[in-house]
Design a protein around this motif. Structure first.
Motif, PDB file in Angstrom:
ATOM      1  N   CYS A  28      40.003  39.469  43.735  1.00 29.26           N
ATOM      2  CA  CYS A  28      38.675  39.990  43.445  1.00 29.26           C
ATOM      3  C   CYS A  28      38.666  41.458  43.827  1.00 29.26           C
ATOM      4  O   CYS A  28      38.859  41.808  44.984  1.00 29.26           O
ATOM      5  CB  CYS A  28      37.606  39.253  44.252  1.00 29.26           C
ATOM      6  SG  CYS A  28      37.338  37.587  43.646  1.00 29.26           S
ATOM      7  N   CYS A 209      34.674  36.767  37.182  1.00 30.06           N
ATOM      8  CA  CYS A 209      36.036  36.560  37.681  1.00 30.06           C
ATOM      9  C   CYS A 209      36.723  35.381  36.995  1.00 30.06           C
ATOM     10  O   CYS A 209      37.918  35.436  36.716  1.00 30.06           O
ATOM     11  CB  CYS A 209      36.023  36.353  39.201  1.00 30.06           C
ATOM     12  SG  CYS A 209      35.916  37.932  40.086  1.00 30.06           S
ATOM     13  N   HIS A 234      30.944  32.771  46.059  1.00 31.47           N
ATOM     14  CA  HIS A 234      31.670  33.299  44.895  1.00 31.47           C
ATOM     15  C   HIS A 234      32.828  32.401  44.451  1.00 31.47           C
ATOM     16  O   HIS A 234      32.899  31.996  43.289  1.00 31.47           O
ATOM     17  CB  HIS A 234      32.149  34.716  45.212  1.00 31.47           C
ATOM     18  CG  HIS A 234      32.789  35.421  44.053  1.00 31.47           C
ATOM     19  ND1 HIS A 234      32.194  35.508  42.815  1.00 31.47           N
ATOM     20  CD2 HIS A 234      33.980  36.069  43.935  1.00 31.47           C
ATOM     21  CE1 HIS A 234      32.981  36.185  42.001  1.00 31.47           C
ATOM     22  NE2 HIS A 234      34.073  36.528  42.648  1.00 31.47           N
ATOM     23  N   GLU A 238      33.316  29.945  41.251  1.00 31.82           N
ATOM     24  CA  GLU A 238      34.405  30.161  40.286  1.00 31.82           C
ATOM     25  C   GLU A 238      35.130  28.851  39.991  1.00 31.82           C
ATOM     26  O   GLU A 238      35.443  28.543  38.840  1.00 31.82           O
ATOM     27  CB  GLU A 238      35.426  31.164  40.851  1.00 31.82           C
ATOM     28  CG  GLU A 238      35.065  32.618  40.655  1.00 31.82           C
ATOM     29  CD  GLU A 238      36.256  33.515  40.990  1.00 31.82           C
ATOM     30  OE1 GLU A 238      37.351  33.282  40.462  1.00 31.82           O
ATOM     31  OE2 GLU A 238      36.088  34.437  41.812  1.00 31.82           O
TER      32      GLU A 238
HETATM   33 ZN   LIG Z   1      35.770  37.593  42.148  1.00 26.23          ZN
END
Ligand SMILES: [Zn+2]
Length: 463
Positions: A28, A209, A234, A238
């Protein structure tokens, strides 16, 4: 055998990439709303070490790092400054890349920007819609966490049932507020938006992402890395959206470096202990010392970043550079003595053992300093041959391929300084000692200390 600590499963695991010899690695990248601070750079330096070490171990690494150039913060800040989102984020992207260069962070193979991948994000959201993982509300599209039984597997939290059906629009939130998260945000007055098949709006942070990593690395890839603060929400999000879209495991090894604190306290702007790279450079600290300090503590331990630590880092680098200068004075292209050669081989194995143990950089550095002590001892016993010296230099350069902390000869000595050392030698030959002394003082003011030895002039950098 390389072992890495996998957050998924919370244990050290032997590392075997999906395709033999090739590592697909996603990190990231920065959200380019401001200059990155040293806490961010701890993570980026760690990722660089991981990448360099994988290459040292002969893996081909495909490293992708995204640039988050659209999210709540970038939009807010660009607006506040009266700039377009593109101009605003370009400025901070360039600053970030320059900082990476200064800290000798090797650039990833690919640096995709979120705003260049809106169609991929839209396609992923459409797939999730078709499979029934989403719902719409006021033009926004949300992921329903109750539809994914694996939700919470990375952050080890039990989210069963609790907040299902309640939604959150912000990109960042904590575990206590776990909610259905936003995949696509409806167009809002004054915000940037894209006209797409799923309606006008912009992507949420998490979907960015998933879309970019899978585009470049495939639906299942080897390593995903990011600061420990990204585990929830996050990375949890994902996993949810990627695995629901593909029906396959998303990432095999999740690696999360810890935070750093500054002088024993949490870094914050209000405490005055918040540093960007530029702040530290303007205080006279060298990029090498900053990099050294950031990598000198094992990545899963909290690092206390202090001014003392920076001074120690500087003298540690100095010790290595002084040793190399000494070795260069006697190095010859000849065979090393067999016992010295055997010692180097043993040290190399110790270095690899340390790094194989979940990248124990502090142990690996200790191995290098033990070696330097050993070589100095040989030197003082007049048992350090020209061939030994050459092997020692080559070995330290090899180690530095992983750490990236030693300055090259030209970085060590800029041309002006080299010329002045030569001019002083001339003055001494002319017996113009006043001039020689003047040059010596000038060099000292530049942090270069000279030492006249029987073998000639030696110099070292002092802080
Ligand atoms: Zn990310």
């Amino acid at each position: 055998m390389l072992k890495l600590h996998n957050t998924l499963g919370n244990k050290d695991e032997e590392f075997h990439p999906l395709e033999e010899g090739v590592v697909r690695f996603y990190t990231c990248g920065p959200t380019v709303y401001d200059y990155a601070h040293i806490g961010n750079f701890r993570t980026f330096v760690f990722q660089d070490i991981l990448c360099r070490y994988l290459r040292y171990r002969n893996y081909k690494v495909i490293h992708v790092m995204n640039i988050t150039d659209v999210d709540d913060k970038t939009i807010q800040n660009a607006r506040a400054q009266g700039m377009t989102l593109k101009d605003y984020t370009t400025k901070y992207t360039e600053a970030f890349l320059q900082d990476c260069k200064t800290l000798r962070i090797q650039l990833p193979d690919l640096l995709p920007r979120a705003t260049d991948h809106i169609p991929e994000m839209v396609a992923l959201i459409e797939t999730l819609e078709k499979k029934g993982y989403t719902y719409r509300k006021d033009g926004s599209i949300y992921f329903s966490i109750s539809h994914f039984p694996g939700y919470g597997k990375l952050s080890k939290a039990d989210f069963s049932g609790a907040q299902s059906g309640t939604r959150i629009d912000t990109d960042k939130y904590d575990k206590e507020n776990a909610r259905d998260f936003v995949l696509w945000k409806a167009r809002k007055e004054g915000e940037d938006f894209w006209e797409t098949e799923i309606g006008p709006g912009r992507p949420g942070w998490h979907i960015e992402c998933s879309a970019m990593s899978m585009k470049y690395l495939g639906e299942t890839f080897d390593i995903h890395c990011g600061g420990v603060d990204l585990v929830f929400p996050h990375h949890e999000n994902e996993i949810a959206q990627s695995e629901c879209a593909t029906g396959k495991p998303f990432v095999r090894y999740w690696i999360h470096p810890e935070f750093l604190i500054v002088e024993g306290e949490k870094m914050s702007k209000s405490l005055g202990n918040y540093f960007t790279l530029k702040d530290l450079l303007s205080q006279g600290y060298s990029p090498e010392a900053i990099r050294y300090l950031l990598l000198s503590v094992h990545y899963r331990k909290q690092l206390n970043f202090t001014k003392d630590g920076l001074h120690q880092a500087q003298s540690s680098i100095q010790r290595l550079e002084d040793f190399i200068l000494r070795a260069k004075e006697i190095a010859k292209p000849e065979e090393p003595s067999p016992d010295f050669n055997a010692e180097v081989q043993a040290v190399r194995e110790h270095f690899t053992d340390a790094m194989d143990a979940d990248l124990n950089t502090s142990a690996a550095l200790a191995v290098i300093f033990d070696f330097v002590r050993f070589a100095y001892q040989k030197d003082s016993q007049k048992a350090f041959s020209g061939g030994d010296a050459q092997v020692a230099i080559d070995f330290l350069k090899e180690m530095d391929g992983v750490f990236g902390i030693l300055r090259t000869q030209s970085e060590l000595l800029d041309e002006e300084i080299a010329q002045q050392i030569e001019a002083r030698q001339d003055a001494r030959r002319r017996r113009d000692f006043a001039e020689a002394d003047r040059i010596r003082q000038w060099l000292l003011s530049k942090g270069i200390q000279l030492e006249d030895t029987r073998e000639g002039v030696r110099w070292k950098r002092i802080s």
